[in-house]
Scaffold this active site. Structure first.
Site, PDB file in Angstrom:
ATOM      1  N   LEU A 521       0.822  -1.204   0.000  1.00 14.05           N
ATOM      2  CA  LEU A 521       0.000   0.000   0.000  1.00 14.05           C
ATOM      3  C   LEU A 521       0.855   1.251   0.000  1.00 14.05           C
ATOM      4  CD1 LEU A 521      -2.618  -0.991   2.715  1.00 14.05           C
ATOM      5  CD2 LEU A 521      -3.027  -0.867   0.275  1.00 14.05           C
ATOM      6  N   GLY A 524       7.180   3.855   3.904  1.00 10.66           N
ATOM      7  CA  GLY A 524       7.473   4.990   4.777  1.00 10.66           C
ATOM      8  C   GLY A 524       8.835   4.852   5.405  1.00 10.66           C
ATOM      9  N   GLY A 525       9.138   5.753   6.283  1.00  9.23           N
ATOM     10  CA  GLY A 525      10.447   5.787   6.893  1.00  9.23           C
ATOM     11  C   GLY A 525      10.790   4.531   7.669  1.00  9.23           C
ATOM     12  N   PHE A 526       9.786   3.893   8.281  1.00  8.34           N
ATOM     13  CA  PHE A 526      10.068   2.730   9.100  1.00  8.34           C
ATOM     14  C   PHE A 526       9.838   1.420   8.365  1.00  8.34           C
ATOM     15  CE2 PHE A 526       9.035   5.710  12.697  1.00  8.34           C
ATOM     16  CZ  PHE A 526      10.367   5.868  13.045  1.00  8.34           C
ATOM     17  N   GLY A 527       9.395   1.494   7.119  1.00  4.34           N
ATOM     18  CA  GLY A 527       9.149   0.260   6.391  1.00  4.34           C
ATOM     19  C   GLY A 527       7.958   0.378   5.466  1.00  4.34           C
ATOM     20  N   VAL A 529       3.938  -0.832   4.102  1.00  4.84           N
ATOM     21  CA  VAL A 529       2.622  -1.236   4.567  1.00  4.84           C
ATOM     22  C   VAL A 529       1.974  -2.089   3.483  1.00  4.84           C
ATOM     23  CG1 VAL A 529       0.394  -0.451   5.390  1.00  4.84           C
ATOM     24  CG2 VAL A 529       2.430   0.884   5.887  1.00  4.84           C
ATOM     25  N   LYS A 543       1.945  -3.357   8.780  1.00  6.68           N
ATOM     26  CA  LYS A 543       3.110  -2.500   8.679  1.00  6.68           C
ATOM     27  C   LYS A 543       4.320  -3.359   9.002  1.00  6.68           C
ATOM     28  CE  LYS A 543       4.716   1.761  10.817  1.00  6.68           C
ATOM     29  NZ  LYS A 543       4.238   2.811  11.704  1.00  6.68           N
ATOM     30  N   ASP A 640       3.837  13.445  14.921  1.00  4.51           N
ATOM     31  CA  ASP A 640       3.976  13.358  13.470  1.00  4.51           C
ATOM     32  C   ASP A 640       2.611  13.419  12.786  1.00  4.51           C
ATOM     33  OD1 ASP A 640       5.326  13.284  11.100  1.00  4.51           O
ATOM     34  OD2 ASP A 640       5.620  11.112  11.086  1.00  4.51           O
TER      35      ASP A 640
END
Ligand code: NAG
Ligand code: NAG
Ligand code: NAG
Ligand code: NAG
Ligand code: NAG
Ligand code: NAG
Ligand code: NAG
Ligand code: NAG
Ligand code: NAG
Length: 831
Positions: A521, A524-527, A529, A543, A640
């Site tokens: 989908l 992002g910064g952490f991985g 989705v 996620k 955030d």
């Protein structure tokens, strides 16, 4: 993948079913002077359904049938069959034709009648009856009409194994017979098979499937939503079962699904499973939203009398109700449960009995329904009757046709087919002996309890003390170990909420097609989705934190702990989490409309967001934020907040997501410093971006930027610390100063908006982005500003800091970077 062109599909259908060299279609009507023969079909106006001759057998002797099927679906597409038990051996001269204008009949080469509509048998002998011909409607109903347009016969009245949306299945039998869906014998043979689905003759509110005449599976009892003449059971939140009363009989049907589900049906499968399925055109396959019974344990009466199937454990199996034990212990340990359980202490009827509450149960079979009594009366009714073994009570919240909104169910004798469900079901109260025993116990307790609890308290205090001394440090280490997975490579720790308590890594891999790119989908910064679908059809968003990102570790722990505690309709719901080796996964509810930025900043999708919708989104986000800041038991700074972290559900109502970097504040703590500034430039308040100081007011700042974005429909453009920092603020300010603030409003909402409301929102936005945190309003004030248009707003102070930067003072911006050098600034991209 693009769908193949229609003619390809038609020819595929021709190939797989008729293997005829040609393929003809004759519109959506069958007329008296034009019989239908093999090789031609009738097609509904919109091209969804076709009626004609087909053969389901792929090899061996072919048998032919007249039926209706989904024209654009290549497999398992037949929804109705006329001559189920009377196949056509030689289709070359078989015809479906009107007989003397009164009936529709299927006859084979020798003139033998294989099937007919029997309209006169239904009580109307008017000979010119079918003058109107027969049409195949877009919903799959084949209808014969008289020349006056009266419906004389319709295929929906004669269901075979499939219930389509809009079709009614009769579940009472006052003047007509009950109707059931009857399975095919096997995939190649549509003649009536062993399995059927419908209502129990005496208990119409419970549906069953049967193997022959033996109950095979039973649906749970209805709980609430008993509307006047209608009953609604929610499946997957959007597909509704409805009860309709027509001419004194009750019918069950199911309603339109969510728009993204193009096609659903209920099918009594030849395998014995009752399937609620949807066609997934992207993957070109059927997806089962429900398939019942799921496991052996869920079959009717599998656990025997007083046994129940426990669905809440990782291994779904039978158990005896508390206070009962297996009738045959050897059988029970060998997983033969049919003999069930018996009471460990016989009932003696009278004062010594009590009721044991079993929550979340699918209540047993064969109950007595006592109408229009309150809970107390229901309890009294069961207590006073020695043969009453259990009761369950529901306040249906909606009145039935007699004005009754209660449902008291009582049971006599054995309790059969009980299940413990996950997150649904209701309280079941079972009569057990032993109130006197409990009394004795309670006197013992009166003496021992204080001693034991004092001891416990002492131990607890000691533990707390030790933990306090041994410190947070050790806890952190345990978590670190846990998170990094160094303790063991096969390490797995997965957990879920009430509904999915036993989610496993394997299930997630299956649900997401092994994290395939097509399920992705966003990133992002952490991985990344991923979208996934659990076996029961629940859609989830997974996620997957990037393996290498060390920074994701504390965030992971933080988010799990945080969100698990939070419940609000404007916050995205965490369904579970999973650590497997070095994989760290978070499982969320899936929201079909994705994130706000994908809609708000998209030239075409933007039009879906008119002003009233945007205003609701603004208020929803504010409510969610208010909950985070003050209404939840914890005080949480999101840190955030931005358009890509606002997800939209099917009703376009907003849900705040991504608590990865949120912080919990102690009760009276006002602000905190951090040496790791995380967040997204453009939404970050000056004091946070520069000094790492954050408080609820830094969230207010981000909310202000978001608010300005929603009203203007344009992005805060800054991705870099330098240059035009939140230019949206600068442009709002310059228009505000010049008195042209109307020009700030998104041109695509100008028509739907109330100028007062939009200007008020911009005003609030400007108040939120003021430089000094102290003058920014709290979310509680913002909420009342939004809800109450009469409250006058203070004039905003210009946010000088960023506008100065914006005026091209590069030196200042460089300085900013320098002064921020000793912090590790991480820009977290949206999903
Ligand atoms: C059709 O009409 C003929 C004579 O008119 C009659 O013998 C026959 O029984 C009729 N068939 C049906 C099915 O009504
Ligand atoms: C229609 O009539 C035929 C012949 O009388 C009979 O065998 C069949 O069961 C009838 N079908 C229905 C649906 O009543
Ligand atoms: C029989 O036909 C007449 C006129 O065609 C219609 O008014 C009537 O409702 C029909 N009766 C039944 C039982 O279908
Ligand atoms: C249907 O029932 C018969 C016996 O009544 C049995 O032999 C057969 O295997 C059953 N078919 C299925 C598919 O269960
Ligand atoms: C259905 O019942 C028949 C016997 O009547 C049995 O042979 C068959 O295995 C059963 N099918 C299932 C799926 O349990
Ligand atoms: C199917 O694919 C299209 C585009 O490829 C996408 O927009 C749509 O959401 C997908 N539908 C489903 C049910 O996955
Ligand atoms: C059922 O619930 C409604 C609303 O919660 C309440 O007003 C009503 O009194 C209840 N009825 C009974 C019989 O408890
Ligand atoms: C109450 O007792 C009578 C017999 O006296 C029995 O027929 C009835 O079913 C019982 N009802 C319940 C709910 O236990
Ligand atoms: C239900 O009970 C209430 C009070 O006991 C009574 O007033 C009402 O008429 C009853 N309704 C029906 C449908 O029996």
């Amino acid at each position: 993948m693009d769908p193949p062109p229609i003619h390809t599909i038609i020819c595929l259908v021709c190939w797989s079913f008729w293997l005829f060299p040609f393929c003809a279609s004759s519109g959506s009507r069958l007329l008296p002077d034009k019989p239908l023969s093999a090789g031609s079909t009738i097609t509904s106006d919109d091209g969804t359904f076709a009626l004609g001759f087909f053969s389901p057998s792929s090899s061996g002797t072919k048998h032919y049938y007249v039926g209706i099927w989904y024209k654009n679906i290549p497999k398992d597409n037949v929804v109705w069959v006329a001559n189920r038990a009377m196949p056509i051996a030689d289709p070359s001269s078989a015809t479906l034709a009107f007989t003397n204008g009164s009936n529709l009949a299927l006859s084979d080469t020798n003139g033998q009648l294989l099937w007919m509509t029997n309209i006169s048998a239904a009580g109307n002998s008017s000979s010119e009856a079918t003058g109107g011909g027969a049409t195949l409607d877009n919903n799959g109903n084949f209808i014969l009409r008289s020349s006056q347009g009266i419906i004389l016969w319709q295929s929906f009245d004669y269901p075979t194994d499939t219930l389509l949306p809009g079709m009614n299945l009769r579940i009472t039998h006052k003047t007509h017979a009950l109707q059931r869906l009857v399975s095919w014998r096997n995939t190649q043979d549509p003649s009536p098979g062993n399995f059927s689905y419908g209502a129990h003759p005496d208990e119409f509110l419970r549906r069953f499937s049967w193997n022959g005449s033996t109950p095979y599976w039973r649906s749970p009892a209805w709980n609430n939503y008993l509307l006047v003449g209608r009953y609604v059971e929610s499946v997957k939140s959007t597909i509704h079962f409805t009860l309709n009363t027509i001419d004194d009989e009750v019918y069950i049907s199911f309603g339109l699904p969510e728009p993204s589900v193009s096609l659903v049906l209920l099918k009594m499968d030849y395998s014995g499973k009752m399937k609620l399925r949807t066609w997934n055109s992207n993957m070109s396959k059927w997806t089962d939203l429900r398939s019942e019974p799921k496991q052996e344990c869920n079959k009717f009466g599998y656990c025997g009398p007083f046994g129940y199937c426990d669905n809440t454990q990782p291994i779904v199996t039978c158990k005896c109700i508390d206070g009962f034990e297996p009738n045959n212990k050897q059988d029970w340990t060998a997983h033969r449960f049919s003999q069930g359980c018996h009471r460990m202490e016989a009932l003696r009827c009278g004062q010594q009995d009590g009721f044991l509450n079993l929550p979340s149960m699918k209540v047993p079979h064969e109950s007595l329904h006592v109408k229009n009594i309150s809970l107390d009366e229901c309890i009294a009714e069961c207590t006073s009757n020695c043969s009453c073994t259990a009761y369950a009570f529901a306040n249906t919240s909606t009145k039935d046709i007699n004005g009754d909104e209660t449902r008291c169910l009582l049971w006599n004798g054995d309790l059969i087919d009980t299940e413990k469900l996950i997150g649904q079901g209701q309280n079941l109260y079972i009569r057990v002996h032993g109130l006197s025993d409990k009394k004795r116990k309670s006197t013992v307790l009166k003496i021992t309890l204080p001693i034991v609890s004092t001891l416990l308290i002492i131990i607890w205090v000691c533990l707390v003390w030790i933990c306090y001394l041994g410190g947070k440090q050790r806890n952190k280490n345990i978590w670190k170990k846990l998170m990094s997975g160094t303790s063991s490579t096969s390490f797995e720790l997965c957990d879920g909420n009430l509904k999915y308590p036993s989610i496993s890594f394997k299930e997630i891999v299956l649900a997401t097609n092994n994290f395939s790119n097509s399920n992705k989908l966003g990133h992002g910064g952490f991985g990344s989705v991923y979208k996934g679908m659990l076996e029961d059809g629940t859609e989830i968003a997974v996620k997957r934190l990037s393996k290498g990102s060390g920074q994701g570790v504390p965030e992971f722990r933080n988010e799990v702990i945080l969100i698990a505690k939070l419940q609000h309709k404007n916050l995205v719901r965490l369904l579970g989490f999973c650590i497997h080796g070095d994989e760290k996964l978070l499982i969320y509810e899936y929201l079909p409309n994705r994130s706000l930025d994908a809609m708000l900043f998209d030239a075409t999708r933007k039009s879906m967001l008119n002003w009233p919708t945007r205003f609701e989104i603004i208020k929803g986000v504010a409510r969610g934020l208010l909950y985070l800041h003050q209404d939840s038991r914890l005080k949480i700074i999101h840190r955030d907040l931005k358009a890509s972290n606002i997800l939209l559900d099917a009703e376009i109502s907003p849900k705040i997501s991504d608590f990865g970097i949120a912080r919990i504040f102690g009760g009276d703590q006002q602000q905190e410093n951090t040496n790791r500034v995380v967040g997204t430039y453009g939404y970050m308040s000056p004091e946070y971006a520069l000094n790492g100081v954050f408080s609820v007011k830094s969230d207010v700042y981000s909310f202000g930027v978001l608010l300005l974005e929603i009203v203007s429909g344009s992005k805060t453009s800054s991705v870099h610390l330098k240059a035009d920092f939140p230019s949206i603020i600068a442009s709002a300010w310059s228009l505000w100063k010049d008195g042209n603030i109307k020009d700030f409003v998104d041109s695509s909402i100008v028509e739907s908006c109330s100028p007062d409301e939009t200007i008020r929102c911009i005003h609030i936005g400007l108040l939120c982005v003021q430089d000094s945190p102290n003058v920014r309003p709290l979310v509680s004030s913002i909420m009342s500003f939004l809800e109450n248009g009469d409250i006058s707003l203070p004039p905003p102070k210009e946010s000088v800091y960023f506008s100065e930067n914006n005026n091209g003072n590069d030196g200042a911006a460089e300085n900013t970077v320098n002064s921020a050098n000793n912090m590790s600034i991480t820009v977290v991209e949206g999903r």
